[in-house]
Design a protein around this motif. Structure first.
Motif, PDB file in Angstrom:
ATOM      1  N   LEU A 127       0.571  -8.924  -3.973  1.00 37.59           N
ATOM      2  CA  LEU A 127      -0.091  -9.042  -5.306  1.00 37.59           C
ATOM      3  C   LEU A 127       0.343  -7.895  -6.201  1.00 37.59           C
ATOM      4  O   LEU A 127       0.778  -8.110  -7.471  1.00 37.59           O
ATOM      5  N   LYS A 128       0.345  -6.712  -5.772  1.00 38.50           N
ATOM      6  CA  LYS A 128       0.464  -5.579  -6.755  1.00 38.50           C
ATOM      7  C   LYS A 128       1.353  -4.656  -6.118  1.00 38.50           C
ATOM      8  O   LYS A 128       1.836  -3.779  -7.166  1.00 38.50           O
ATOM      9  N   GLY A 129       2.228  -4.859  -4.988  1.00 41.04           N
ATOM     10  CA  GLY A 129       3.132  -4.195  -4.781  1.00 41.04           C
ATOM     11  C   GLY A 129       2.888  -2.639  -4.517  1.00 41.04           C
ATOM     12  O   GLY A 129       3.802  -1.656  -4.557  1.00 41.04           O
ATOM     13  N   VAL A 130       1.562  -2.642  -4.114  1.00 35.16           N
ATOM     14  CA  VAL A 130       1.285  -0.968  -3.588  1.00 35.16           C
ATOM     15  C   VAL A 130       0.432  -1.106  -2.327  1.00 35.16           C
ATOM     16  O   VAL A 130       0.004  -2.178  -1.833  1.00 35.16           O
ATOM     17  N   CYS A 131       0.274   0.075  -1.645  1.00 38.18           N
ATOM     18  CA  CYS A 131      -0.314   0.224  -0.471  1.00 38.18           C
ATOM     19  C   CYS A 131      -0.932   1.597  -0.367  1.00 38.18           C
ATOM     20  O   CYS A 131      -0.248   2.598  -0.593  1.00 38.18           O
ATOM     21  N   ALA A 132      -2.175   1.828   0.224  1.00 35.30           N
ATOM     22  CA  ALA A 132      -2.826   2.962   0.126  1.00 35.30           C
ATOM     23  C   ALA A 132      -2.653   3.744   1.474  1.00 35.30           C
ATOM     24  O   ALA A 132      -2.935   3.128   2.722  1.00 35.30           O
ATOM     25  N   PHE A 133      -2.410   5.010   1.607  1.00 35.41           N
ATOM     26  CA  PHE A 133      -2.207   5.752   2.979  1.00 35.41           C
ATOM     27  C   PHE A 133      -2.905   7.103   2.785  1.00 35.41           C
ATOM     28  O   PHE A 133      -2.864   7.509   1.761  1.00 35.41           O
ATOM     29  N   ARG A 134      -3.397   7.484   3.903  1.00 34.90           N
ATOM     30  CA  ARG A 134      -3.472   9.100   4.321  1.00 34.90           C
ATOM     31  C   ARG A 134      -2.249   9.921   4.135  1.00 34.90           C
ATOM     32  O   ARG A 134      -1.381   9.305   5.120  1.00 34.90           O
TER      33      ARG A 134
END
Lengths: 426, 176
Positions: free
Chosen positions: A147-154
Motif C-alpha cells: 500500500l505504502k512502499g515502506v517498512c519499519a525496522f530496528r
C-alpha cells in the motif's frame, strides 16, 4: 567511523524515524507469493484500500503449491492472480513461467545492489547475496509495503563472517552455511545482518552466495549480505546494460554500497574453510550440525533436491556429477525439483535431467512443494528425508517426518546408497 | 482498537518453539484467520502439553523461553493465538519476524530476563497463574496460590504505539 553495507542502505532509504531506534525505510522491491499475500489483499479490500504503491516495484509469483493441488490452494492462487491482473502488475509469474520466488526473482534481474527488499517469506534474506538489504516479513508488513512502499525496522547491527582459505573438493556453499549456523546458533544473529566476506565468498558464484544468504534466517538473521563485485555485475549485466555504459561503470556504482574498511561490527567470526568437510543436520534445529562422516549409514526413505537453498543450476550440476551413470537405491524415493523454468530448461540442455531420470529420480515442475510439507513429496509418520532445503523442524516435510539438511552432492550420494553418505567416499 | 492483555497463563517450557509447531504449514492454505483456530500448537511435542487440553483452551497468556516463534515469517502464528484469545506472550526472547508480527497485529510480546521466566514457570507449577498487564506503565503482575510476582518490562516506543493504535496498518495509514 565507516559504515556497513546495511547502514548505507538504511541511510539512503530512510523515510521516517517515528521513534528513536525505529527506521521506516522506502522499499524498492515488494515481493509476493500466494501463501502470505492473499490475506493482505483481502484485508486491503476490506479496508477499502485495494491499491498498490507502485506496480513496477511489486513482483508476484505463485510458487508454494503450483499447479494448485486442491480447491484451497486454487483459491489462494486465484486471489493473487486476480489481484495482479486488477492492478496490472507487469511482473507476475503463473503456471508455465513460475518458479521458487528466491530463485526466480534474482534470475529475472530484479534485485540490485543497494536495494531494500521485503517479502512475506522468511527466506527473503537470500537476495542479500546481491548486496541488498532483504528481509522476510509478516503479512501486515507486506500489506503496508504493498500500500505504502515502506517498512519499519530496528537498525540491525552486523555480524561479519570471514570465510578464508580454499574450499576442498566436494565441499560446497551449503556445507559452509550449515557450519556457520552451528557456530552462531539458531538465535545468534537475531536482529542482526550477517555479512559474508573473505576469499571464499569472492570466488563464489551468485548461486553459492545465494545459498549462504538463504540460511541467514536459520541463525535468526534479518538479512544475509555479500559485497557487490565483478561476479554481481556479470550476473546482472544482461538486465542493466542499458543503464550503464560499461561493466566498469556498473561496478564503480555498485561498489559504493560495500562496507567501509573501518565499519563497525558487533561480532566477527573467522573461519578457515580449508579443512571443512561435508556437513549434515541431526535433530530438529538447523544449528544441530555434524560432519557427514559422523552420520554416515543413517537410512533414509526419500531424497529431495531443490528449493530456494539448493535448486539452482549449479546445485543440479553438483548432484548430477555424483549420479551420472549410476542408479539410486531401491529403498529410496528420489525427487528433484529445478527451482525455475529457466533452470529446468538449462538442465535439459545440459543433459542433467536425463542423468536424474536415468538414476531413477522423479523430476517435478518448479515449486516449493515438499520443503514445507505442502505437496510433491510429503513424508509419512516416521519417514526420513535427506534434503537440500533449509529447515529440519519436527514435521516440517510432513507430520512425524525427520529431515536431514545437506548439500546436493551429499544428497545425491545418499540417494545412491540409501544411507547418509559422504559423496567423496563413493 | 487496543486489545485486552493478561489473563490465565499457560507455560510452554522450552526454547526455540518454532512457527511450524505453532501452526503447521499444511494449514497455510486457509485464507481467513478464523479458519486456523482448531490447529493451535497442534504439532508441539512437550511433556504434559495437550493441544486439545483445557489448559490451552483457557489460556489468554503464553509463557515460554528463548527464541520464541523462530522459523517462518508466517503471520498465521500470531493469528492462531489471536483467534484463540491469546494476545499476550511472555518469553525470554523472540525471533525478529514473529515479534514484529505480534506488534503489527496490536498484540503484546513481553521480554523478561531468564530469572523472571524461571520464577514465573516455578510459580505456575503450584496453581493456575493469572497475569495482569499495565501496558502504559510497562508493568506486569503474575499471581497464583496467594503469591504474586511483579516485573517491569520494556517495549520500544514504536511497538507500544502499534499496540495502542491496534496495529501497523492503522499506524502507517495515518502517517504515510
Amino acid at each position: 567511523m565507516g559504515k556497513t553495507l546495511a547502514e548505507k542502505i538504511f541511510d539512503s532509504h530512510l523515510r521516517d524515524e517515528p521513534f528513536p531506534g525505529t527506521k521506516v525505510l522506502n522499499i524498492d522491491r515488494v515481493l509476493c507469493h500466494e501463501i502470505t499475500t492473499p490475506v493482505a489483499i483481502a484485508d486491503l479490500v476490506w479496508r477499502d484500500k485495494d491499491r498498490v504503491f507502485d506496480r513496477t516495484r511489486i513482483k508476484a509469483v505463485i510458487d508454494h503449491v503450483t499447479p494448485a493441488k486442491d480447491s484451497k490452494t486454487a483459491t489462494q492462487a486465484k486471489m493473487l492472480r486476480d489481484w495482479a491482473r486488477r492492478h496490472d502488475i507487469p511482473d507476475f509469474f503463473d503456471v508455465g513461467h513460475n518458479g521458487v520466488c528466491h530463485a526466480l526473482f534474482p534470475e529475472k534481474g530484479f534485485i540490485h545492489p543497494g536495494h531494500t527488499v521485503i517479502m512475506g517469506d522468511s527466506h527473503t534474506c537470500t537476495h542479500g547475496a546481491f548486496g541488498a538489504f532483504a528481509a522476510g516479513v509478516g503479512t501486515t508488513d507486506l500489506e503496508v509495503g504493498i500500500l505504502k512502499g515502506v517498512c519499519a525496522f530496528r537498525e540491525p547491527a552486523t555480524i561479519r563472517v570471514n570465510l578464508d582459505g580454499v574450499l576442498p573438493n566436494g565441499v560446497f556453499a551449503k556445507d559452509v552455511i550449515l557450519y556457520v549456523i552451528s557456530r552462531l546458533g539458531v538465535n545468534g544473529a537475531t536482529d542482526k545482518v550477517i555479512e559474508f566476506r573473505g576469499a571464499v565468498v569472492d570466488q563464489m558464484s551468485m548461486e553459492g552466495r545465494m545459498t549462504l544468504c538463504n540460511m541467514a534466517i536459520e541463525a535468526g538473521g534479518t538479512s544475509g549480505v555479500c559485497m557487490p563485485d565483478q561476479v554481481t555485475v556479470d550476473y546482472l549485466w544482461p538486465f542493466i546494460n542499458s543503464e550503464f555504459s560499461s561493466k566498469e561503470a556498473a561496478l564503480a556504482e555498485f561498489s559504493q554500497w560495500c562496507s567501509d574498511e573501518d565499519a563497525r561490527y558487533v561480532e566477527v567470526l573467522d573461519i578457515d574453510v580449508s579443512t571443512l568437510v561435508p556437513q549434515v543436520t541431526y535433530g530438529y534445529k538447523p544449528d544441530c550440525v555434524k560432519p557427514v562422516s559422523e552420520m554416515a549409514g543413517t537410512p533414509v526413505d526419500q531424497v529431495y533436491i531443490g528449493t530456494c537453498t539448493n535448486g539452482r543450476i549449479e546445485d543440479l550440476r553438483q548432484a548430477a556429477e555424483v549420479l551420472r551413470g549410476r542408479q539410486i537405491a531401491k529403498t529410496v524415493r528420489g525427487i528433484v525439483s529445478p527451482a525455475t523454468p529457466k533452470i529446468f530448461n538449462d538442465a535439459l540442455a545440459e543433459g542433467i535431467i536425463q542423468v536424474f531420470m536415468d538414476a531413477g529420480f522423479c523430476v517435478t515442475n518448479p515449486t516449493c512443494g515438499a520443503c514445507l510439507g505442502m505437496s510433491n513429496g510429503v513424508l509419512a509418520e516416521g519417514e526420513v528425508c535427506a534434503s537440500t532445503s533449509n529447515r529440519n523442524f519436527n514435521g516440517r516435510m510432513g507430520k512425524g517426518g525427520m529431515v536431514h539438511l545437506m548439500s546436493p552432492a551429499t544428497a545425491a550420494a545418499t540417494a545412491l546408497t540409501g544411507v547418509i553418505t559422504d559423496a567423496r567416499t563413493l | 482498537m487496543q486489545k485486552e492483555f493478561g489473563g490465565r497463563a499457560i507455560v510452554l517450557d522450552r526454547s526455540d518453539i518454532n512457527t511450524d509447531e505453532i501452526i503447521p504449514a499444511k494449514y497455510l492454505t486457509e485464507v481467513t484467520k478464523e479458519a486456523l483456530k482448531p490447529y493451535l500448537l497442534e504439532d508441539l511435542k512437550l511433556e504434559g502439553f495437550d493441544p486439545n487440553g483445557e489448559a490451552l483452551a483457557n489460556a489468554r497468556v503464553v509463557i515460554s523461553r528463548e527464541n520464541f516463534g523462530c522459523g517462518s515469517s508466517r503471520e498465521h502464528a500470531p493469528w492462531v493465538f489471536e483467534v484463540n484469545g491469546i494476545y499476550t506472550i511472555i518469553a525470554q526472547s523472540y525471533a525478529r519476524i514473529f515479534r514484529q508480527n505480534m506488534f503489527n497485529c496490536g498484540m503484546l510480546a513481553i521480554e523478561l530476563p531468564r530469572a523472571a521466566i524461571d520464577a514465573l514457570i516455578a510459580l505456575a507449577t503450584t496453581a493456575p497463574l493469572e497475569v495482569t498487564v499495565d501496558l502504559k506503565g510497562q508493568k506486569m503482575t503474575a499471581a497464583a496460590a496467594g503469591q504474586t510476582l511483579n516485573y517491569d518490562f520494556d517495549i520500544s516506543p514504536f511497538d507500544q504505539a502499534l499496540v495502542l493504535a491496534g496495529g501497523w496498518v492503522e499506524f502507517a495509514d495515518a502517517r504515510y
